[in-house]
Design a protein around this motif. Structure first.
Motif, PDB file in Angstrom:
ATOM      1  N   LEU A 180       0.813  -1.215   0.000  1.00 36.08           N
ATOM      2  CA  LEU A 180       0.000   0.000   0.000  1.00 36.08           C
ATOM      3  C   LEU A 180       0.847   1.266   0.000  1.00 36.08           C
ATOM      4  O   LEU A 180       0.430   2.299  -0.534  1.00 36.08           O
ATOM      5  CB  LEU A 180      -0.925  -0.007   1.221  1.00 36.08           C
ATOM      6  CG  LEU A 180      -2.119   0.955   1.198  1.00 36.08           C
ATOM      7  CD1 LEU A 180      -3.028   0.645   0.019  1.00 36.08           C
ATOM      8  CD2 LEU A 180      -2.890   0.871   2.505  1.00 36.08           C
ATOM      9  N   ALA A 181       2.049   1.187   0.556  1.00 34.02           N
ATOM     10  CA  ALA A 181       2.909   2.365   0.683  1.00 34.02           C
ATOM     11  C   ALA A 181       3.384   2.914  -0.655  1.00 34.02           C
ATOM     12  O   ALA A 181       3.865   4.054  -0.722  1.00 34.02           O
ATOM     13  CB  ALA A 181       4.119   2.042   1.560  1.00 34.02           C
ATOM     14  N   ILE A 182       3.254   2.132  -1.740  1.00 32.44           N
ATOM     15  CA  ILE A 182       3.586   2.681  -3.062  1.00 32.44           C
ATOM     16  C   ILE A 182       2.461   2.402  -4.070  1.00 32.44           C
ATOM     17  O   ILE A 182       2.684   2.404  -5.276  1.00 32.44           O
ATOM     18  CB  ILE A 182       4.922   2.127  -3.598  1.00 32.44           C
ATOM     19  CG1 ILE A 182       4.875   0.606  -3.773  1.00 32.44           C
ATOM     20  CG2 ILE A 182       6.089   2.532  -2.722  1.00 32.44           C
ATOM     21  CD1 ILE A 182       6.067   0.048  -4.556  1.00 32.44           C
ATOM     22  N   SER A 183       1.238   2.183  -3.558  1.00 30.23           N
ATOM     23  CA  SER A 183       0.150   1.843  -4.484  1.00 30.23           C
ATOM     24  C   SER A 183      -1.113   2.686  -4.296  1.00 30.23           C
ATOM     25  O   SER A 183      -2.194   2.286  -4.733  1.00 30.23           O
ATOM     26  CB  SER A 183      -0.199   0.355  -4.362  1.00 30.23           C
ATOM     27  OG  SER A 183      -0.650   0.039  -3.057  1.00 30.23           O
ATOM     28  N   VAL A 184      -0.990   3.834  -3.657  1.00 34.04           N
ATOM     29  CA  VAL A 184      -2.113   4.772  -3.617  1.00 34.04           C
ATOM     30  C   VAL A 184      -2.077   5.538  -4.933  1.00 34.04           C
ATOM     31  O   VAL A 184      -1.227   6.407  -5.135  1.00 34.04           O
ATOM     32  CB  VAL A 184      -2.012   5.743  -2.422  1.00 34.04           C
ATOM     33  CG1 VAL A 184      -3.177   6.724  -2.430  1.00 34.04           C
ATOM     34  CG2 VAL A 184      -1.977   4.971  -1.118  1.00 34.04           C
ATOM     35  N   ALA A 185      -2.951   5.183  -5.866  1.00 34.07           N
ATOM     36  CA  ALA A 185      -2.785   5.645  -7.240  1.00 34.07           C
ATOM     37  C   ALA A 185      -4.085   6.130  -7.861  1.00 34.07           C
ATOM     38  O   ALA A 185      -5.175   5.863  -7.363  1.00 34.07           O
ATOM     39  CB  ALA A 185      -2.196   4.515  -8.078  1.00 34.07           C
TER      40      ALA A 185
END
Length: 337
Positions: free
Chosen positions: A258-263
């Motif tokens: 989740l830390a690099i997938s808020v898109a």
């Protein structure tokens, strides 16, 4: 010391081969013909196994592995003799392709989980090499160190400048250890955030690739505020003023993913997974044993199609027959489209 064994039967044609010292021929027989012998060098077990050794088959793929083994034996026979068996090889190849389609058309969530973890599956660096050009890697979080589990930097996508990053697990033992098996520490997430902020400053779109079993749970990571680093990334990505496109390419595990997938757009490969916890972890909590991981996988709804039905994923990208690891270039081209 020689042994005679059937290599394959195709219709009314049977291929027999001598194995062991002094083996010199392959025998073929048709009902209307007598035996004929073609000159052939001894069949080497190591040579027949060379190609298969490069392929790692999962437990449920054993029927495919057996068929591929027969195909490789026949290819070796043909390459070392005057026997033309190209038609039989083609028939078996088609049969293997159809068998693969049948098996992959009825996968359980636990089997999809195994495919997502496949050691030959393309990683972030593979997609960067195939999809982007002029990649320049950027290092460090400017606070503590450079976490190698996150690969990122400037690149061009269809000629346009962009920022690309993602988790990298590693291919061999040495690289996996250096990259911590894709489990990111706080400095890795802070590096990713630094790259995102750089992209925002220069108005560049951001591409992220997720492939991690989860954030690293070690004591040193907690001492450097792992939860704060993940929370900060989620907070900042929600406000970033440039487009973010995220693709789940393998495992999408917990806050580490989740830390690099808020898109703005979230894509999942067909046989990737995305979950708040691993099936083994869930089973250990609910049933006190990881042996019920397959039950947990069913209950968690970790597959792309289940998540798409729930509205959590924007698009599913189909994989080549047999998974992305069967054809990295084709998978990359489909993702690029």
């Amino acid at each position: 010391g020689r042994r005679l064994g059937a290599v394959l039967q195709c219709g009314d044609l049977v291929y027999l081969a001598f194995f062991g010292p002094g083996a010199r021929g392959v025998l073929t027989r048709r009902p209307s013909l007598n035996f004929c012998i073609a000159r052939l060098a001894p069949l080497s077990h190591d040579q027949r196994s060379t190609t298969l050794a490069k392929k790692n088959f999962l437990d449920f793929e054993q029927p495919i592995a057996d068929l591929e083994g027969k195909i490789e034996e026949l290819r070796y026979v043909q390459s070392e003799s005057a026997v033309d068996i190209s038609d039989e090889i083609e028939q078996l190849s088609k049969k293997s392709q159809q068998l693969t389609k049948d098996i992959y058309g009825n996968l359980t969530p636990w089997q999809v989980n195994k495919i997502a973890r496949h050691t030959d599956r393309p990683y972030t660096q593979d997609y960067i090499n195939e999809i982007f050009t002029d990649f320049v890697e950027m290092h460090g979080d400017r606070h503590f160190s450079d976490d190698l589990s996150i690969v990122g930097g400037l690149a061009r996508f269809n000629g346009n400048a962009c920022m690309v990053m993602g988790q990298q697990k590693g291919r061999d033992t040495k690289e996996r250890t250096a990259r911590n098996f894709g489990m990111t520490r706080p400095e890795g997430y802070r590096k990713a955030l630094r790259l995102m902020k750089t992209a925002e400053k220069f108005k560049l779109p951001v591409f992220t690739f997720v492939d991690t079993p989860g954030a690293f749970p070690g004591i040193d990571a907690e001492e450097r505020s792992q939860s704060e680093a993940i929370g900060r990334n989620i907070f900042e990505m929600a406000q970033l003023q440039v487009p973010i496109i995220t693709t789940i390419i393998g495992e999408g595990g917990s806050g580490g993913a989740l830390a690099i997938s808020v898109a703005d757009q979230l894509l999942m490969l067909q046989y990737s997974i995305y979950s708040v916890i691993s099936p083994e972890g869930c089973a250990s909590i609910l049933w006190k044993t990881s042996e019920r991981a397959s039950d947990a996988a069913d209950a968690l709804g970790i597959t792309a199609h289940r998540l798409k039905a729930l509205g959590l994923v924007d698009k599913i990208v189909n994989e080549p027959v047999g998974g992305a690891h069967r054809d990295t270039k084709l998978m990359a081209s489909q993702l690029k489209r």
